[in-house]
Design a protein around this motif. Structure first.
Motif, mmCIF file in Angstrom:
data_model
loop_
_atom_site.group_PDB
_atom_site.id
_atom_site.type_symbol
_atom_site.label_atom_id
_atom_site.label_comp_id
_atom_site.label_asym_id
_atom_site.label_seq_id
_atom_site.Cartn_x
_atom_site.Cartn_y
_atom_site.Cartn_z
ATOM 1 N N TYR A 151 0.857 -1.187 0.000
ATOM 2 C CA TYR A 151 0.000 0.000 0.000
ATOM 3 C C TYR A 151 0.893 1.237 0.000
ATOM 4 N N VAL A 152 0.858 1.967 -1.112
ATOM 5 C CA VAL A 152 1.765 3.085 -1.338
ATOM 6 C C VAL A 152 1.017 4.401 -1.159
ATOM 7 N N THR A 153 1.542 5.258 -0.286
ATOM 8 C CA THR A 153 0.990 6.594 -0.092
ATOM 9 C C THR A 153 1.699 7.562 -1.031
ATOM 10 N N LYS A 154 0.954 8.427 -1.663
ATOM 11 C CA LYS A 154 1.544 9.376 -2.603
ATOM 12 C C LYS A 154 2.178 10.544 -1.838
ATOM 13 N N CYS A 155 3.241 10.202 -1.111
ATOM 14 C CA CYS A 155 3.904 11.179 -0.234
ATOM 15 C C CYS A 155 4.521 12.332 -1.020
ATOM 16 N N GLU A 156 4.806 12.109 -2.289
ATOM 17 C CA GLU A 156 5.398 13.178 -3.096
ATOM 18 C C GLU A 156 4.465 14.379 -3.192
ATOM 19 N N GLU A 157 3.153 14.137 -3.045
ATOM 20 C CA GLU A 157 2.201 15.250 -3.096
ATOM 21 C C GLU A 157 2.419 16.208 -1.929
ATOM 22 N N GLY A 158 2.591 15.634 -0.737
ATOM 23 C CA GLY A 158 2.872 16.470 0.426
ATOM 24 C C GLY A 158 4.216 17.147 0.326
ATOM 25 N N GLY A 159 5.220 16.418 -0.180
ATOM 26 C CA GLY A 159 6.543 17.008 -0.347
ATOM 27 C C GLY A 159 6.511 18.212 -1.265
ATOM 28 N N THR A 295 -11.545 -10.373 0.921
ATOM 29 C CA THR A 295 -11.273 -9.941 -0.454
ATOM 30 C C THR A 295 -9.792 -9.648 -0.681
ATOM 31 N N PHE A 296 -8.950 -9.995 0.278
ATOM 32 C CA PHE A 296 -7.521 -9.708 0.148
ATOM 33 C C PHE A 296 -6.951 -10.370 -1.102
ATOM 34 N N ALA A 297 -6.117 -9.630 -1.824
ATOM 35 C CA ALA A 297 -5.374 -10.196 -2.948
ATOM 36 C C ALA A 297 -4.061 -9.440 -3.070
ATOM 37 N N GLY A 298 -3.017 -10.138 -3.420
ATOM 38 C CA GLY A 298 -1.731 -9.491 -3.607
ATOM 39 C C GLY A 298 -1.800 -8.451 -4.705
ATOM 40 N N GLY A 299 -1.086 -7.365 -4.519
ATOM 41 C CA GLY A 299 -1.072 -6.299 -5.504
ATOM 42 C C GLY A 299 -0.420 -5.073 -4.922
ATOM 43 N N ILE A 300 -0.385 -4.008 -5.706
ATOM 44 C CA ILE A 300 0.165 -2.726 -5.268
ATOM 45 C C ILE A 300 -0.946 -1.695 -5.385
ATOM 46 N N TYR A 301 -1.246 -1.042 -4.277
ATOM 47 C CA TYR A 301 -2.383 -0.133 -4.202
ATOM 48 C C TYR A 301 -1.900 1.265 -3.812
ATOM 49 N N GLU A 302 -2.423 2.291 -4.457
ATOM 50 C CA GLU A 302 -1.946 3.661 -4.241
ATOM 51 C C GLU A 302 -3.057 4.560 -3.697
ATOM 52 N N LEU A 303 -2.677 5.419 -2.736
ATOM 53 C CA LEU A 303 -3.617 6.376 -2.150
ATOM 54 C C LEU A 303 -2.920 7.709 -1.967
#
Length: 351
Positions: A151-159, A295-303
């Motif tokens: 689970y990837v947070t779009k931290c670049e937005e805050g930066g 409903t868990f499934a492997g993957g990469i999710y962005e928020l």
């Protein structure tokens, strides 16, 4: 690093993050989790919810760091209070300790093990194969498997927005930014800070340094002090607990700073202008609910800001010292990011 005489020795551990880097601009398999955390993976069926789920959290720093690690700890406590989970956590893990910590929790029957940070990615995949009944969740990871999700947070937005604020408040036209150990999830914040600053003042000088540590406040302070000695009058960071040292250097130097991960104004109320806040509890809850619901499934999710996972802290009493035009420009940019009108560049290459 730019004309910085003291900082060469601080690039101590860049090689530690050569593997398992969390990036952006992912491949087509990357999925996006919406604000209501409603975009679920297709796989899986509804799980029985009568069982008390056991959830463990692994941290690279202290759970009370008023930053990156505390944000995840708050998420763990949310699962305990709102979902009745049985929880446990381990803090201050070094890269050499991670696999053993993961395996220990899995062997002791934990249903979910969360590694908070990109450095937990490869160890999660390694251990997950041995414990197929345990779900492994990695924040800021770029890994996935049948029982591993990132689970990837779009931290670049805050930066980016913190860079705009720093540039808007700088009078010397020199600002600084301190990072911990190089990894894509952190490089993207530093680069976002520089991009945001230059969107306000194209000719501004952005001095940067990597301390080589997530937890050494002395190194963070030394890096920031070198920048201050070289004329920087606003200091930003994404250095976890090490960043507290950078804030302390700014406080002692009577200049401004920006915070990261958490509203860090409480560390230095007259110094910290605002902070990039990552709503990690929301991210952790989104990930956990896929386990709870089956409903868990492997993957990469962005928020990001659009999903409510990233925001900007209030200016507190420093608001009166920030020009209205600076605040207005920032408000406009945040609105554009949230609406999707503007996309913050996500650059994971060290500059």
């Amino acid at each position: 690093m730019k004309n910085m005489r003291k900082l060469a020795a601080l690039v101590l551990a860049a090689s530690m993050a050569a593997a398992s880097l969390a990036g952006c601009g992912k491949t087509a398999e990357t999925k996006e989790v919406r604000e209501e955390t409603g975009t679920k993976a297709e796989a899986g069926t509804k799980a029985e919810t009568s069982k008390t789920l056991k959830v463990a959290l692994c941290l690279s720093g202290a759970a009370n760091d008023m930053g990156w690690c505390q944000a995840a700890y708050d998420g763990l406590k949310l699962l305990e209070s709102d979902y009745g989970c049985e929880t446990a956590y381990t803090e201050n893990l070094t890269p050499d300790d991670i696999e053993a910590a993961f395996a220990d929790y899995a062997a002791n029957g934990f249903d979910v093990v969360i590694g908070h940070g990109y450095e937990f990615g490869d160890p999660a995949v390694e251990v997950a194969g041995q414990y197929p009944d345990t779900k492994f969740i990695v924040t800021e990871g770029e890994v996935s498997a049948g029982n591993v999700a990132s689970y990837v947070t779009k931290c670049e937005e805050g930066g980016y927005v913190m860079g705009m604020l720093a540039a808007g408040m700088s009078k010397s036209n020199k600002i600084g930014f301190v990072g911990p150990i190089q990894g894509a999830s952190l490089v993207k914040i530093m680069n976002g800070f520089e991009d945001g600053a230059k969107s306000v003042k194209p000719d501004i000088e952005v001095q940067t340094a990597w301390t080589g540590s997530f937890t050494d406040t002395a190194l963070g302070k030394e890096a920031a002090q070198a920048m201050i000695d070289n004329g920087a009058d606003v200091i930003g960071h994404c250095a976890n607990e090490s960043g507290t040292g950078a804030i302390n250097a700014a406080k002692e130097g009577k200049i401004y700073a920006t915070g990261d991960s958490y509203d860090q104004n409480g560390l230095a109320p007259e110094t910290v202008l605002s902070s990039s806040v990552y709503h990690i509890p929301k991210v952790i809850e989104a990930a956990f609910k896929t386990v709870e619901e089956g409903t868990f499934a492997g993957g990469i999710y962005e928020l990001g800001m659009k999903e409510g996972a990233v925001s900007i802290a209030s200016y507190h009493e420093l608001e009166v010292k920030i020009p209205d035009e600076v605040k207005a420009e920032i408000e406009k940019k945040v609105s554009a990011i949230t609406s999707g009108e503007f996309t913050v560049p996500c650059d994971t290459k060290v500059r």
